[in-house]
Design a protein around this motif. Structure first.
Motif, PDB file in Angstrom:
ATOM      1  N   SER A  32       0.964  -1.096   0.142  1.00  0.00           N
ATOM      2  CA  SER A  32      -0.004  -0.125   0.001  1.00  0.00           C
ATOM      3  C   SER A  32       0.994   1.341  -0.140  1.00  0.00           C
ATOM      4  O   SER A  32       2.016   1.190   0.270  1.00  0.00           O
ATOM      5  N   GLY A  33       0.262   2.420  -0.083  1.00  0.00           N
ATOM      6  CA  GLY A  33       1.260   3.608  -0.053  1.00  0.00           C
ATOM      7  C   GLY A  33       1.542   3.803   1.201  1.00  0.00           C
ATOM      8  O   GLY A  33       2.845   4.247   1.391  1.00  0.00           O
ATOM      9  N   MET A  34       0.777   3.683   2.411  1.00  0.00           N
ATOM     10  CA  MET A  34       1.413   3.631   3.547  1.00  0.00           C
ATOM     11  C   MET A  34       2.516   2.738   3.999  1.00  0.00           C
ATOM     12  O   MET A  34       3.451   3.149   4.846  1.00  0.00           O
ATOM     13  N   VAL A  78      10.105  12.441  -0.712  1.00  0.00           N
ATOM     14  CA  VAL A  78       8.941  13.105  -1.247  1.00  0.00           C
ATOM     15  C   VAL A  78       7.882  12.077  -1.494  1.00  0.00           C
ATOM     16  O   VAL A  78       7.919  11.133  -2.109  1.00  0.00           O
ATOM     17  N   ASP A  79       6.655  12.429  -0.566  1.00  0.00           N
ATOM     18  CA  ASP A  79       5.343  11.821  -0.974  1.00  0.00           C
ATOM     19  C   ASP A  79       4.909  12.492  -2.509  1.00  0.00           C
ATOM     20  O   ASP A  79       4.276  13.541  -2.250  1.00  0.00           O
ATOM     21  N   ASN A  80       4.937  11.733  -3.456  1.00  0.00           N
ATOM     22  CA  ASN A  80       4.609  12.424  -4.641  1.00  0.00           C
ATOM     23  C   ASN A  80       3.193  11.864  -5.160  1.00  0.00           C
ATOM     24  O   ASN A  80       2.862  12.176  -6.455  1.00  0.00           O
ATOM     25  N   ASN A 126     -11.074   8.333  -1.441  1.00  0.00           N
ATOM     26  CA  ASN A 126      -9.904   8.055  -2.297  1.00  0.00           C
ATOM     27  C   ASN A 126      -9.999   8.975  -3.269  1.00  0.00           C
ATOM     28  O   ASN A 126     -10.651  10.108  -3.417  1.00  0.00           O
ATOM     29  N   LEU A 127      -8.761   8.952  -4.350  1.00  0.00           N
ATOM     30  CA  LEU A 127      -8.658  10.043  -5.243  1.00  0.00           C
ATOM     31  C   LEU A 127      -7.879   9.260  -6.251  1.00  0.00           C
ATOM     32  O   LEU A 127      -7.262   8.357  -6.483  1.00  0.00           O
ATOM     33  N   GLY A 128      -7.753  10.131  -7.485  1.00  0.00           N
ATOM     34  CA  GLY A 128      -7.266   9.850  -8.610  1.00  0.00           C
ATOM     35  C   GLY A 128      -7.747   8.682  -9.505  1.00  0.00           C
ATOM     36  O   GLY A 128      -7.313   8.122 -10.276  1.00  0.00           O
TER      37      GLY A 128
HETATM   38  C1  LIG Z   1      -3.654   7.610  -0.313  1.00  0.00           C
HETATM   39  C2  LIG Z   1      -2.247   8.289   0.026  1.00  0.00           C
HETATM   40  C3  LIG Z   1      -1.369   7.804   0.671  1.00  0.00           C
HETATM   41  C4  LIG Z   1      -1.542   6.234   1.274  1.00  0.00           C
HETATM   42  O1  LIG Z   1      -1.780   5.471   0.399  1.00  0.00           O
HETATM   43  P1  LIG Z   1      -2.692   3.995   0.367  1.00  0.00           P
HETATM   44  O2  LIG Z   1      -2.276   3.276  -0.838  1.00  0.00           O
HETATM   45  O3  LIG Z   1      -4.030   4.343   0.741  1.00  0.00           O
HETATM   46  O4  LIG Z   1      -1.974   3.366   1.768  1.00  0.00           O
HETATM   47  C5  LIG Z   1      -0.324   8.235   1.294  1.00  0.00           C
HETATM   48  N1  LIG Z   1       0.163   9.609   0.696  1.00  0.00           N
HETATM   49  C6  LIG Z   1      -0.921  10.437   0.026  1.00  0.00           C
HETATM   50  C7  LIG Z   1      -0.705  11.735  -0.124  1.00  0.00           C
HETATM   51  C8  LIG Z   1      -2.059   9.616  -0.349  1.00  0.00           C
HETATM   52  O5  LIG Z   1      -3.066  10.348  -0.891  1.00  0.00           O
END
Ligand SMILES: *Cc1c(COP(=O)(O)O)cnc(C)c1O
Length: 398
Positions: A91-93, A188-190, A342-344
């Motif tokens: 996941s992103g997290m 950087v969280d892009n 959610n987004l995108g």
């Molecule tokens: C959604 C999001 C995350 C986390 O991503 P997941 O896939 O939901 O774990 C992290 N940073 C930003 C900026 C996000 O929008």
């Protein structure tokens, strides 16, 4: 070689990398990428297993370590980003958490921008300090605050630009310089910019993280994340942590992301075109106090956004008169736009950050970030933009 990002001596252009990067066909010569839905891999002889575990031969051992479908996704994204390595995560997290903890130990110091995705903010403010990491937040748009915070040795800087949900833009080049002068690495969280619109490594960032759940899938189907950066960081810090703590991306989800990348360029371009039009439309609507979108001249960092980003992105926020009660009434009146966090996604999605993604924050902190009771975040989808505007106009009248 197939999928390597080159055709002979010619480097592929980005859209070609998105469609063909990492492609490694099996003996059956399938058109689409193969899905290796397997947890493990077998050996013909015990000696082969021994050599694989010793690292004498490079091969797939176990999907927590690596998998051909996950590898294809990593290679495709790596080529696009121009990074030395890419690791996919569940996941992103898990990407954010693993990228940060791979760099840090007790006694280290982190400086981060205050305007962060809710869970990222939790990791920095609540989680890392429990393990003896000092964490400092700054207003990301104020370079003087970065300079002050980074006048002390710092191991890691973390930021998000544009930020979620208030779309603040941070000067990547300047913060990268300050980070390096303090002896640290810039992560950087892009996510909001997407790999199409902003290339943090070119501005001096060291590590880039993604939630692939957002624009890389772009169709609301699956979770995944990715970490990109230099080989030294991968070998020394990241690889052992990934292998032994197990935030691995499932091959099935990697396959979805791999196919998502093929259309990401055209999707993101249309998202941005629709978002720009919706932002300009909302600015003219009665009862809308302000619209925050980096593509509007009214955005405080409009010029910086233009320098750093190819296009201003798919997400905008707007503040309406009437606080929470009217914000809820508007959301409940939408016929097309969905209420979701959610987004995108191809589908337009609205969220009320104060009661959802950022409800964990104390009210004082929310207001400091500009997350008021009347703020709505809109992820503009790929429906006909006239239908999105009609839906907004009708809901604003409700
Ligand atoms: C959604 C999001 C995350 C986390 O991503 P997941 O896939 O939901 O774990 C992290 N940073 C930003 C900026 C996000 O929008």
């Amino acid at each position: 070689m197939a999928g390597s990002g080159h055709a002979g001596s010619r480097e592929w252009r980005p859209q070609t990398k998105l469609v063909r990067g990492g492609l490694d066909r099996t003996q059956h010569r399938e058109t689409a990428e193969a899905l290796y839905l397997t947890s493990g891999f077998v050996y013909d002889r015990a000696e082969d297993a021994e050599a694989a575990f010793k690292g004498d031969v490079q091969r797939y051992i176990y999907t927590r370590y690596g998998n051909p479908t996950v590898g294809a996704f990593e290679e495709r994204l790596r080529l696009l980003e121009g990074a030395e390595f890419c690791s996919a995560t569940s996941s992103g997290m898990s990407a954010v958490f693993t990228a940060l903890t791979a760099l840090l130990k007790a006694g280290d110091r982190v400086v981060a921008s205050r305007a962060l995705f809710g869970s990222c903010s939790y990791i920095i403010s609540d989680f890392l300090p429990r393990y003896g990491v000092e964490t400092v937040f700054v207003d990301g748009t104020d370079l003087a605050q970065w300079e002050k915070a980074l006048s002390k040795p710092t191991q890691c800087v973390f930021l998000e630009t544009p930020s979620n949900p208030t779309l603040e833009i941070i000067d990547l080049g300047r913060v990268a310089e300050l980070t390096h002068a303090a002896g640290g690495k810039l992560v950087v969280d892009n996510v909001l910019a997407t790999p199409m619109l902003q290339r943090p490594l070119e501005f001096g960032a060291d590590i880039v993280v993604y939630s692939a759940t957002k624009h890389i899938d772009g169709q609301g189907r699956a979770l995944a994340g990715a970490i990109l950066g230099p080989k030294s960081y991968y070998k020394d810090n990241l690889q052992p942590l990934l292998r032994h703590t197990g935030p691995a991306c499932s091959p099935f989800n990697a396959w979805i992301m791999l196919k998502g990348l093929e259309t990401m360029d055209i999707r993101v371009e249309r998202h941005c075109r629709n978002a720009q039009e919706v932002a300009e439309f909302l600015e003219k609507q009665p009862g809308v106090k302000r619209v925050i979108y980096p593509g509007l001249k009214s955005h405080p960092q409009y010029e910086l956004a233009k320098r750093q980003m190819k296009l201003p992105g798919s997400v905008l926020s707007f503040e309406i008169d009437g606080g929470k009660e009217r914000a809820f009434r508007i959301q409940n009146a939408f016929e097309i736009i969905d209420i979701s966090n959610n987004l995108g996604d191809t589908k337009s999605i609205v969220t009320h950050p104060a009661t959802t993604t950022h409800q964990r924050l104390p009210e004082e902190e929310r207001l400091r970030l500009g997350i008021t009771a009347g703020l709505l975040r809109l992820s503009v989808g790929l429906e006909d933009v006239e239908d999105i505007k009609d839906d907004l106009a009708a809901a604003l009248r409700a």
